[in-house]
Design a protein around this motif. Structure first.
Motif, PDB file in Angstrom:
ATOM      1  N   ASP A 201       0.872  -0.984   0.397  1.00  9.65           N
ATOM      2  CA  ASP A 201       0.117  -0.354  -0.174  1.00  9.65           C
ATOM      3  C   ASP A 201       0.747   1.276  -0.303  1.00  9.65           C
ATOM      4  O   ASP A 201       1.966   1.547   1.090  1.00  9.65           O
ATOM      5  N   GLU A 202       0.713   2.634  -1.152  1.00  9.49           N
ATOM      6  CA  GLU A 202       1.613   2.993  -1.289  1.00  9.49           C
ATOM      7  C   GLU A 202       3.354   3.367  -0.943  1.00  9.49           C
ATOM      8  O   GLU A 202       3.480   3.823  -0.028  1.00  9.49           O
ATOM      9  N   LYS A 436       1.887   5.063  -6.326  1.00 11.72           N
ATOM     10  CA  LYS A 436       0.691   4.468  -6.718  1.00 11.72           C
ATOM     11  C   LYS A 436       0.070   6.383  -7.275  1.00 11.72           C
ATOM     12  O   LYS A 436      -1.223   6.405  -7.044  1.00 11.72           O
ATOM     13  N   TYR A 437       0.490   7.263  -6.174  1.00  9.87           N
ATOM     14  CA  TYR A 437       0.401   8.620  -7.362  1.00  9.87           C
ATOM     15  C   TYR A 437      -0.425   9.061  -8.384  1.00  9.87           C
ATOM     16  O   TYR A 437      -1.454   9.691  -8.046  1.00  9.87           O
ATOM     17  N   ASP A 439      -1.114   7.216 -11.097  1.00 14.70           N
ATOM     18  CA  ASP A 439      -2.378   6.206 -11.313  1.00 14.70           C
ATOM     19  C   ASP A 439      -3.560   6.702 -10.236  1.00 14.70           C
ATOM     20  O   ASP A 439      -4.734   6.089 -11.003  1.00 14.70           O
ATOM     21  N   GLN A 440      -3.299   7.528  -9.190  1.00  9.32           N
ATOM     22  CA  GLN A 440      -4.651   7.700  -8.199  1.00  9.32           C
ATOM     23  C   GLN A 440      -4.751   8.994  -8.925  1.00  9.32           C
ATOM     24  O   GLN A 440      -5.827   9.520  -8.657  1.00  9.32           O
ATOM     25  N   HIS A 441      -4.107   9.737  -8.603  1.00  7.34           N
ATOM     26  CA  HIS A 441      -5.074  11.571  -8.882  1.00  7.34           C
ATOM     27  C   HIS A 441      -4.399  12.355 -10.392  1.00  7.34           C
ATOM     28  O   HIS A 441      -4.789  13.668 -10.416  1.00  7.34           O
TER      29      HIS A 441
END
Length: 670
Positions: A201-202, A436-437, A439-441
């Protein structure tokens, strides 16, 4: 020392190898596919030989052909760069059989670390922490999938560079993900085996650069952080990592050296780790080659990694010990890609019509182009790497922003604006990022980018295009293609209304001449004085009122202008009668109401799932087009019948080329 090195690669890394080899007094031999004959590495090398035409397997991946050229031209060593054959044990063996020194590790080390499954086992045995994972046949993986908590990460066992990787968030997605990843693994790495592991996770992506000679000396050159990735492809890297505390930095460096000694390893290599929120790190993989992001290590340690690779391969002893290596300042690398962030980051190969790189001596630009050329769809989409140094992270960040604003590429889409927005974001400043930043934002980031484009002064941007026309007239510059309105009427005469289409808005401006290089502009209620300060190769420096602006302007074939302003790209079109202009809207592919599906980019059809006469459901994948190592699904926009297929398996397609014709069907047919 070697006399001549064959460079078994292309692009910016081939240019980079040439520079380090020449500095050591070594001549170089470049190889090139025919569609690459104008690339900079061909001109930079001492000599160059064509590999002919054909697929990658016929050119840059043709081991027999490359070895034959090396022997014919009396080379005594081969440098593989990164990608292609750089981690191919069979290529190393072929070099050895031909009595050519491979500038890299042994075939044994490549085999051991090149397969993620075996590398993982070895790391565990060497006492390096790892996450849980497994491999096996598709059936075995489906069965074992229940043993680990979701999400899972599926990746090519022999892969690297972010290719052949997928996240699976629920059991129903696992089978399809295995098939897609296995297919990509076979295509890119010649091995369809996949590996499944727990997805952290992150996490942060931390990698440690090591150098090892043939005399049992191993050192690390500290770490790089590569957490800003999109679809597992790194886009911004920095050194040192802003995420490590001092204790973890020392521990992770020692772990990298420990693993390299256990192999035992020689030459340059990178050991990659994932870092969790508790400063615990886990072995991810080892890249047995030079990395794309090696320049940030060079700038912060002062060590030429390519030169050290060559010297190690020639039998030299490392000229420094661990105690001699210091990490100073901060460096940031931005990868410039041929892709369209606003269009779901689709690859954007094609003809570069205008190229203006940043020219400050404080910036380092590793690239394979020095003028407008065609970016081929067959290769990786990376155009260049912009590397900037600062005394600390904030200075490096500010310098990177300035450099990106001075970098203009027209004719194709690039990610320059996206990189700028990332560097300017509060999350980057405060180091609130992870792997993941992006792809998430990204959806939010793209919305913010569009809002910023709209907030820029339309008058300031229009003034860039007008300054380009006016300065071209004053300099008697006939190089641009637009029929110049100032030559029609004389720039000294007033034009009561100049009509422009700028960023999809119609703009009306009155322009009055004051004196040469100075004009009065009236835009609605605004009244400003435009002063043209400087024009050089499309770079325009001008004042609007008291504010100085810099923009980059080039002509398009449809008699419009492309303008780069503050790192953002705009299209400007004259709409007045003398400009004789029509807005040409580009067909970007399939729309809901269309019965013809077209290719969104140049590429190759790698999978055809339907035939004429088939009925398909909305959302069904009809075929897959690959471009720049990225698969793009062409899906049915509605329930339909396949009337006609215009392409075949393995066919090369151009952007907007028709692929499939559909017809309406009754719901009863489904």
């Amino acid at each position: 020392m070697f006399k001549k090195i064959l460079i078994a690669n292309r692009g910016e890394i081939a240019v980079r190898i040439c520079k380090s080899a020449h500095a050591l007094g070594i001549s170089t031999l470049a190889i090139f596919a025919e569609d690459d004959k104008d690339s900079m590495h061909v001109k930079t090398a001492s000599d160059a030989v064509s590999l002919g035409e054909g697929k990658l397997s016929d050119t840059y991946l043709n081991i027999d052909k490359i070895i034959g050229i090396a022997q014919e031209y009396a080379c005594d060593a081969v440098h593989p760069g990164y990608g292609f054959l750089s981690e191919n044990a069979a290529f190393v063996a072929a070099c050895e059989a031909a009595e050519l020194t491979f500038i890299g590790p042994s075939s044994k080390a490549i085999k051991l670390m090149g397969n993620k499954i075996e590398a993982r086992k070895f790391a565990q045995q060497a006492g390096i922490p790892t996450t849980e994972g497994f491999t096996g046949s598709k059936e075995e993986i489906l069965e074992k999938g229940a043993q680990l908590p979701y999400p899972l990460l599926i990746k090519a066992a022999a892969g690297g560079g972010g290719k052949g990787m997928r996240i699976v968030r629920q059991a129903s997605e696992l089978e399809q993900a295995i098939a897609s990843t296995s297919r990509e693994a076979k295509t890119y790495f010649g091995d369809e085996a996949v590996y499944v592991e727990q997805y952290l996770d992150e996490p942060r992506h931390i990698e440690v650069q090591v150098l090892a000679d043939h005399h049992q000396n191993v050192v690390h050159l500290y770490e790089r952080e590569c957490s800003l990735q999109r679809r597992y492809q790194k886009i911004i890297e920095e050194a040192p990592s802003p995420s490590l505390n001092a204790a973890t930095r020392e521990e992770i460096g020692k772990a990298a050296v420990q693993l390299a000694k256990a192999i035992p390893y020689s030459n340059a290599g990178t050991i990659e780790f994932l870092l969790d929120k508790e400063q615990k790190f886990y072995f991810l993989e080892m890249n047995t080659r030079i990395q794309v992001e090696h320049p940030v290590t060079e700038l912060t340690t002062g060590i030429d990694l390519l030169a050290e690779q060559i010297k190690i391969a020639a039998g030299h002893v490392l000229p420094f010990t661990q105690e001699n290596i210091q990490q100073k300042g901060h460096a940031i690398e931005c990868r410039i890609y041929a892709e369209s962030p606003e269009n779901n980051f689709l690859p954007s190969p094609g003809e570069i019509t205008y190229y203006y790189p940043p020219k400050s001596p404080n910036y380092r630009l590793d690239t394979f182009i020095d003028k407008p050329i065609r970016i081929q769809s067959s290769y990786d989409p990376m155009i260049s790497k912009l590397i900037v140094y600062g005394k600390d992270r904030e200075q490096a960040r500010a310098n990177s922003i300035s450099a990106l604003k001075e970098y203009a590429i027209h004719g194709i889409d690039t990610n320059i604006h996206y990189l700028l927005h990332l560097l300017q974001s509060e999350d980057f400043v405060e180091n609130r990022i992870s792997t993941k930043y992006c792809d998430q934002h990204t959806p939010r980031l793209l919305d913010e980018m569009e809002e910023l484009k709209k907030k820029n002064s339309l008058l300031a941007i229009a003034s860039a295009g007008l300054s380009y026309e006016l300065a071209s007239t004053e300099q008697n510059d006939k190089s641009h293609i637009n029929e110049n309105i100032w030559q029609e009427l004389g720039y000294w005469r007033p034009l009561p209304a100049i009509k422009l289409l700028l960023h999809n808005e119609e703009v009306h401006i009155e322009l009055w001449n004051i004196r040469k290089g100075e004009y009065e502009l009236i835009f609605g209620t605004q009244n400003e004085v435009l002063k043209i300060k400087h024009k050089d190769q499309g770079k325009i420096v001008y004042y609007l009122g008291d504010i100085e602006h810099t923009a980059f302007v080039s002509d398009n074939e449809d008699q419009s202008y492309q303008i780069s302003f503050e790192g953002m790209s705009y299209q400007m079109k004259r709409l007045d009668k003398l400009a004789n202009s029509e807005l040409i809207m580009e067909n970007t592919g399939a729309e809901e109401a269309s019965n013809h599906l077209s290719s969104p980019m140049p590429g190759k059809v790698i999978q055809l799932n339907v035939k004429a006469g088939d009925t398909v459901k909305k959302g069904e994948v009809l075929l897959i087009v690959e471009a720049m190592k990225m698969e793009n699904n062409i899906i049915a926009p509605k329930n339909a019948k396949v009337e006609e297929i215009y392409v075949s398996q393995d066919a090369m397609v151009d952007r907007n080329m028709p692929l499939v014709k559909l017809s309406e069907v009754d719901d009863e047919e489904h």
